[in-house]
Write an enzyme that holds these catalytic residues in place. Sequence first.
Site, PDB file in Angstrom:
ATOM      1  N   SER B  70       0.867  -1.168   0.000  1.00  0.00           N
ATOM      2  CA  SER B  70       0.000   0.000   0.000  1.00  0.00           C
ATOM      3  C   SER B  70       0.905   1.218   0.000  1.00  0.00           C
ATOM      4  O   SER B  70       1.411   1.654   1.029  1.00  0.00           O
ATOM      5  CB  SER B  70      -0.917  -0.003   1.221  1.00  0.00           C
ATOM      6  OG  SER B  70      -1.824   1.061   1.115  1.00  0.00           O
ATOM      7  N   CYS B 134      -7.902   3.849  -7.774  1.00  0.00           N
ATOM      8  CA  CYS B 134      -7.116   4.474  -6.709  1.00  0.00           C
ATOM      9  C   CYS B 134      -8.010   5.046  -5.594  1.00  0.00           C
ATOM     10  O   CYS B 134      -9.222   5.089  -5.720  1.00  0.00           O
ATOM     11  CB  CYS B 134      -6.300   5.594  -7.336  1.00  0.00           C
ATOM     12  SG  CYS B 134      -7.342   6.743  -8.218  1.00  0.00           S
TER      13      CYS B 134
END
Lengths: 248, 307
Positions: B70, B134
């Site tokens: 991440s 996103c």
Amino acid sequence: MKAELIKKQVITGKDTLYVFRCPEIAEKALPGQFVEVKLSAEFFLRRPVSIFDCDGSETISLLVRSVGKGTEYMLSLAEGEVLDILGPLGQGFSLPAEPGKCLLVGGGIGLAPLYYLAKCLKKQGNDVQLFFSPRRDAQLLDAIDNDQFPAVIAENRKDIADRLPQSIEGMQYVFSCGPEGLLEQTALECIKKDIFCQVSMERRMGCGIDLCKGCVVAVYTENGLEYKKACCDGPVFDAKEVAFHEKP
Amino acid sequence: MKNLETKLGRAVFRNPLFGCSGCVGHAYELAPYTDLSQYGGLSLKTVTYLPRVGNPADRICEVTAGCISSVGLPNKGPDDYFANVVPKALNVLDPDQAIVSVAGDCVEEYVELCERVQDLFGNRIAAIELNAACPNASHGIGYFSRDAKAASELIHAAKSSVDLPILYKFNTNFENYLEVGKAVSDAGVDAIFTTSTPMGIKIDIKTKKPVLGNTIGPACGPAVLPFGMLRIWNLYKEVEVPLIASGGAASWRDVIEYMLAGASAVGIGSAHFATPDIVPGILADLKEYMEREKLDSLTGLIGAAHR
């Protein structure tokens, strides 16, 4: 690059020295740089490992502590096996322009990148001393030629606090690698005394070559706090630069 | 004569192997380790409308048969990206390979980024990738991948603003992904680039804490290949536009399998981390496969498992 394991030496119950023949890396490696080792198909990512020693032409050595599945797998490697190793990678330590008094502060397996540095500093004519902690890991020093590098050994964290300031006193250059608490103590002491200090930061890495943008270290810049990457901007950073407790 | 040319809507790429945004840096980081000419297309790391510092460490860790990461789309924003990053990337990529990936919080932000890309690099890149997978500050993660109406509006707006081919980077990890895929296809996107990486977590048994600074992150690598395969299989039946598959592909076998499921092209992502020179090897293997199978082109394989 193909690297042949030519020697494997047990140093402690959990630390092993691996010597690889890999001229492409050995010819270029600088102290503080690292390599990325590809293990077997079982492991999806390579393992970043500091260069412990290098002969400048043929071989590199890696001092590896078995702390997880990958490093435990390394124990099963046999001499003669050929691995795929990428390197040398990253920005290493800066050698002093003028020889002087150098202290290397190592914590546990953080000793790994300091030995090659010590040899290079010595060759350059520097006075080199070692401050190592904790004593329970002192057997690691068997991996180095410690006649050449007198070592102060601290028992534990409290002992570091008591003895590190005195060891740093009078030094011109300090280099450190180990747990972040030790790096921070070293950095603070050097900043107070206005002594040049570099620290080697450890981060989980995805690739080691700046593709994944994963291995971030928070640093102070003229634009404020920013993230830099341990793989390409580091792993060695100026001690004044590192933000040990803040995030951008 | 082997023909690997890959037509994705209005865009034509030299072969069906793509570098996935987020796994290949901005191409120039990868250049010292591989032969970039062997890529069909390569999506640069995404630029967002506003600068992002990205997520705190750790950002990536290994798990069984893959990794979770991440990173948080770190970038210094469009001005820096267009002045410094894209020109440097275009030094190592040919115009038919380069894909600029953009992301915004709303349609207007995407459109403004697309217009700037076209104005500055219109004749030097192959396509724009709209990153719809996103984080989205206003609507939460993957908004443009899970809202069919918003996705459709975004494609219409982008297409009416720029002439460059548009690829839609689409997160298939939402229940209605077929509905969204169809909406995007109907809106006339040139191709859908799937990302099929389910969220995962890794907990350090020593510290007893999650490893990732962001706690959770998408899982990548061979572990997710069958899930990505099913998404392509299902999307192929629903949409009219070409599909670029991604998720776990790391060999010529995976590429052929994705094509049989319905992909016209295949993105290679996190496999670059351990093997930065992976794509030239896969391309050579594909050519050998074509030789063995006496195929002049791979296009006959696309969706063949459905027939």
